[in-house]
Design an enzyme around this catalytic site. Structure first.
Site, mmCIF file in Angstrom:
data_model
loop_
_atom_site.group_PDB
_atom_site.id
_atom_site.type_symbol
_atom_site.label_atom_id
_atom_site.label_comp_id
_atom_site.label_asym_id
_atom_site.label_seq_id
_atom_site.Cartn_x
_atom_site.Cartn_y
_atom_site.Cartn_z
ATOM 1 N N CYS A 13 -64.200 -26.571 -29.626
ATOM 2 C CA CYS A 13 -63.712 -26.152 -30.938
ATOM 3 C C CYS A 13 -64.256 -24.768 -31.264
ATOM 4 O O CYS A 13 -65.066 -24.207 -30.521
ATOM 5 C CB CYS A 13 -64.124 -27.150 -32.024
ATOM 6 S SG CYS A 13 -65.881 -27.133 -32.410
ATOM 7 N N CYS A 16 -67.944 -24.190 -31.284
ATOM 8 C CA CYS A 16 -68.537 -23.971 -29.959
ATOM 9 C C CYS A 16 -68.532 -22.479 -29.623
ATOM 10 O O CYS A 16 -69.505 -21.944 -29.086
ATOM 11 C CB CYS A 16 -67.772 -24.745 -28.895
ATOM 12 S SG CYS A 16 -67.803 -26.532 -29.102
ATOM 13 N N ASP A 433 -48.880 15.864 -32.628
ATOM 14 C CA ASP A 433 -49.026 17.078 -31.835
ATOM 15 C C ASP A 433 -47.615 17.534 -31.438
ATOM 16 O O ASP A 433 -46.672 16.746 -31.463
ATOM 17 C CB ASP A 433 -49.869 16.780 -30.601
ATOM 18 C CG ASP A 433 -49.953 17.970 -29.658
ATOM 19 O OD1 ASP A 433 -50.225 19.075 -30.147
ATOM 20 O OD2 ASP A 433 -49.717 17.783 -28.453
ATOM 21 N N ASP A 633 -51.233 14.108 -26.586
ATOM 22 C CA ASP A 633 -51.196 13.809 -25.148
ATOM 23 C C ASP A 633 -52.131 14.667 -24.314
ATOM 24 O O ASP A 633 -52.241 14.459 -23.112
ATOM 25 C CB ASP A 633 -49.775 13.985 -24.617
ATOM 26 C CG ASP A 633 -49.407 15.453 -24.434
ATOM 27 O OD1 ASP A 633 -49.808 16.270 -25.275
ATOM 28 O OD2 ASP A 633 -48.727 15.768 -23.441
ATOM 29 N N ASP A 637 -56.393 17.295 -27.589
ATOM 30 C CA ASP A 637 -56.134 16.343 -28.674
ATOM 31 C C ASP A 637 -57.207 15.262 -28.759
ATOM 32 O O ASP A 637 -57.252 14.517 -29.741
ATOM 33 C CB ASP A 637 -54.772 15.665 -28.477
ATOM 34 C CG ASP A 637 -53.613 16.650 -28.533
ATOM 35 O OD1 ASP A 637 -53.670 17.566 -29.372
ATOM 36 O OD2 ASP A 637 -52.676 16.508 -27.735
#
Length: 746
Positions: A13, A16, A433, A633, A637
């Site tokens: 459960c 636990c 960007d 990308d 950045d």
């Protein structure tokens, strides 16, 4: 510092999971540990100079569970092993459920005359004999329900309590009192104590809880289907091309630099670069992009995608755990094992839930005993113990996270962790960007005007640019090559940095470069071309001038063109109530020209890489403290991606940008931002529904089970309590699985 993942066995459960997490976090050398009960896994960050894997396993073992290290790079074998173990557990649980349900049905049928207070023709009186009921109940209790009592005993030895404690106590009280009432009936009657037996209640409760576990386990397996599907995409063999001959080899034996042949209709085995051929590739299974992508020499391909039309020869660039698919699987696994901030409340409740329920059950029993109703005391005590279970609370968040991140992966959106998924649902500003994000990231030819004919002009340009290393030389040369314009021999080639190139062709001096350089060379610039340059520059284009023997013969316009999806994506982001901002290091004129094309009003241009993070910070510091996402990308950045509340990297970008981000769009399509936001909002809504149902269930059910409404004739039978408890977890997992339906709406 080291980070490792473990498979945790023995948990029954959510309490636990809390126990394992608590033990690990208290272990010397562990920085942070997170346990996902739904996935039955733990993610542990630790100082390997202070503790090793054996030490971590001992700590978990001392808590009564087992930790099995998951080895990176062998995920498929581990997944198969987990599936075999799950099938074994399901088979064992199914057998127990059938036996328990069958015997319980006999007990219930035999008890019907007593329950209804009237004889039933086809049910003999001896069916309700307490000694027969005792015999039928015992295998249900101590064979089918053995795990509850073993787990409760282990928990008691460790000084803690969990679901096993509640079930064992509840059914144990009913069983023991019934056994005493069966053996000492006359003595109890002499003491004016009730002699009712509750064997059928104990048996049916065990049967219903086991049935609930079986249904829950089947549903939870479905939540991990995304990982299984991703692993199923992996290719088993590759066709090695060496010395003009081909040889099929196992995928494990492919090395970086190997040349591989892929025929039409075959899967691409590993990540690589096309060195021969032309084809279209279906990348939908990895990027979510439904339209096949054209692949030419020099372009990259992703392992597990399908070569559609032409023959390709690729050179392997990434193999094994370094492939895009392997990294996707790793990111999905890590995201599914992480915790969202919204789960903190549920974790806190689970921590004190079971002890509180035990106290309420004891108080309920004492109150009804003091009121002189021992039978009701037993019934209500058992009902309180049985109906209260923290499993629904423990499953509410992780099951939704597992399904949500799995759906995202299939749509080409990789989510690093659950926190990012939650924050993405509350975004206010999207910062984009320009280069490689809004645009394709590489200039292409947009316009050309010539005074000597296109063929002659492009022959001159191609002949010079094939020797140039300038970034603009590649698109110029590639364009001429695609048009099959002839190349001419050149002499005296020179490249002048920041200005252009020059050479001699057929005794003519050729210059290709900027207008400023032509002015320095005293080459007259025709008014017609100067006017055209002004128009193109306002559109954000770069203008290349071409002269032959000191006379201008043509001008060429180049631009980093918008991605086909950019304008539509920006519009849809705005429709979602988000503010869209452009952030770039390019000139203001170019930036504003691009912004105008996609209807972005706010532009930050000519921003140095070191200043991008500061721009993000300034947006976050506005008076209403908006949540800001940065989409980029490139390496420049990375600081801004890290500063943003949610960093979104383009999968076609650099590894540095991807590492610094929280979400990755594999295809590079900005539509993925919408997918990520919609998915995060749907997942968060699903989590809130689950938490509401779980909290409401326990808040409403415990008082009713305690007999608060008994004066109104409303009393919860322990059997109904057991069924309700079993179904609460099933309902939460089933609700989480509804997230799979959102894939059609993204």
């Amino acid at each position: 510092m080291e980070t490792r993942r473990f498979q945790i066995t023995g948990m029954s459960c959510a309490a636990c999971g809390q126990a394992v997490e608590r033990v690990l976090n208290k272990t010397v050398g562990v920085t942070i540990a997170q346990v996902n009960f739904a996935a039955e896994q733990a993610r542990v960050e630790f100082d390997e100079t202070a503790i090793n894997l054996d030490g971590l396993q001992r700590a978990v073992s001392d808590a009564g569970y087992e930790a099995i290290p998951l080895v990176e790079g062998d995920r498929q074998a581990q997944q198969q092993q987990r599936e075999r173990e799950q099938r074994r557990k399901l088979q064992d649980l199914t057998h127990k459920v059938w036996i328990a349900v069958g015997l319980s049905a006999v007990l219930v049928i035999g008890s019907l005359p007593m329950m209804l207070g009237m004889p039933i023709p086809f049910i003999a009186h001896w069916w309700h004999n307490p000694w027969l009921q005792w015999v039928l109940t015992t295998p249900i209790m101590f064979w089918a329900g053995q795990d509850f009592f073993v787990g409760a005993w282990q928990s008691l030895q460790k000084g803690r309590s969990d679901m096993n404690t509640l079930v064992a106590l509840g059914t144990g009280v009913a069983y023991v009192y019934s056994a005493i009432a069966t053996v000492f009936t006359s003595q109890l009657q002499g003491w004016q104590m009730p002699t009712d037996v509750y064997f059928e209640s104990a048996a049916v409760i065990i049967a219903l809880i086991l049935l609930g576990r079986l249904l829950e386990q089947k549903a939870r397996i479905k939540t991990a289907a995304a990982i299984k599907e991703l692993m199923g995409l992996q290719v088993k063999t590759a066709r090695l091309l060496r010395d003009g001959e081909t040889k099929d080899i196992s995928i494990e034996h492919v090395m970086v630099g190997d040349r591989l042949l892929i025929r039409p209709g075959e899967k691409i085995p590993v990540d690589g670069e096309v060195i021969e051929g032309h084809s279209t590739v279906d990348e939908a299974m990895v990027t979510g992009e439904s339209i096949p992508v054209e692949k030419n020499i020099g372009e990259r391909v992703i392992g597990a995608t399908i070569n559609k039309t032409g023959r390709l020869v690729i050179q392997a660039t990434h193999v094994g755990k370094d492939t895009v698919l392997a990294q996707i699987i790793q990111l999905v696994e890590e995201a599914q094992g992480s915790k969202a901030p919204i789960q903190k409340l549920a974790d806190q409740v689970i921590g004190w839930f079971v002890p509180t329920v035990l106290a309420i059950a004891l108080l309920t029993f004492m109150v009804w005993v003091l009121l002189g109703n021992l039978s009701l005391a037993i019934v209500t005590c058992v009902s309180v113990l049985i109906i209260a279970c923290p499993c629904a609370l423990g499953l509410a968040t992780p099951t939704s996270i597992m399904v949500g991140t799995g759906v995202g992966a299939k749509r080409g959106v990789l989510i690093k962790d659950a926190q990012s998924l939650e924050v993405a649902a509350a975004l206010d500003i999207i910062v984009l960007d320009k280069t490689g994000t809004l645009t394709q990231g590489k200039p292409s030819i947009t316009d050309c005007q010539s005074l000597i004919g296109q063929k002659r002009l492009w022959s001159l340009v191609a002949s010079l640019e094939q020797s140039s290393e300038h970034p603009l030389a590649e698109p110029l040369f590639a364009y001429a090559q695609r048009q099959n314009y002839p190349f001419l021999p050149i002499d005296n080639f020179q490249a002048i940095t920041g200005k252009g190139v020059q050479a001699t062709i057929e005794n003519s001096t050729i210059h290709i470069g900027t207008a400023k350089w032509f002015t320095e060379l005293t080459i007259a610039l025709p008014q017609k071309f100067r006017s055209q340059q002004a128009v193109w520059q306002r559109q954000g284009k770069t203008v290349i001038w071409v002269s032959e023997n000191q006379e201008v013969v043509g001008v060429i316009g180049l631009a980093d063109q918008l991605k086909s999806s950019s304008k539509k994506a920006v519009k849809r982001l705005k429709n979602q109530g988000l503010k869209v901002v452009l952030l770039t290091g390019d000139s203001r004129r170019t930036a504003e020209a691009i912004a105008a094309q996609v209807n972005i009003e706010k532009v930050y241009a000519e921003v140095r890489p070191s200043e991008k993070a500061a721009v993000i910070k300034s947006l976050q510091d506005q008076h209403h403290h908006p949540k800001v996402a940065m989409v980029g990308d490139g390496i420049n950045d990375a600081p801004a991606l890290a500063q943003a509340d949610v960093g979104i990297s383009i999968g076609t970008g650099t590894d540095v940008a991807i590492a610094a981000s929280d979400l990755t769009l594999i295809s590079g399509d900005l539509e993925g931002i919408l997918t990520a936001i919609k998915l995060s909002r749907a997942t968060l809504a699903n989590i809130r529904q689950n938490l509401f149902f779980a909290f409401f269930y326990n808040t409403a059910s415990i008082p009713i089970a305690a007999g608060v409404l008994s004066s109104f004739g409303i009393l919860l039978n322990p059997i109904i309590a057991g069924g309700a408890m079993a179904m609460s977890s099933v309902s939460v997992v089933t609700n989480a699985l509804r997230l799979q339906n959102i894939e059609r709406k993204l």
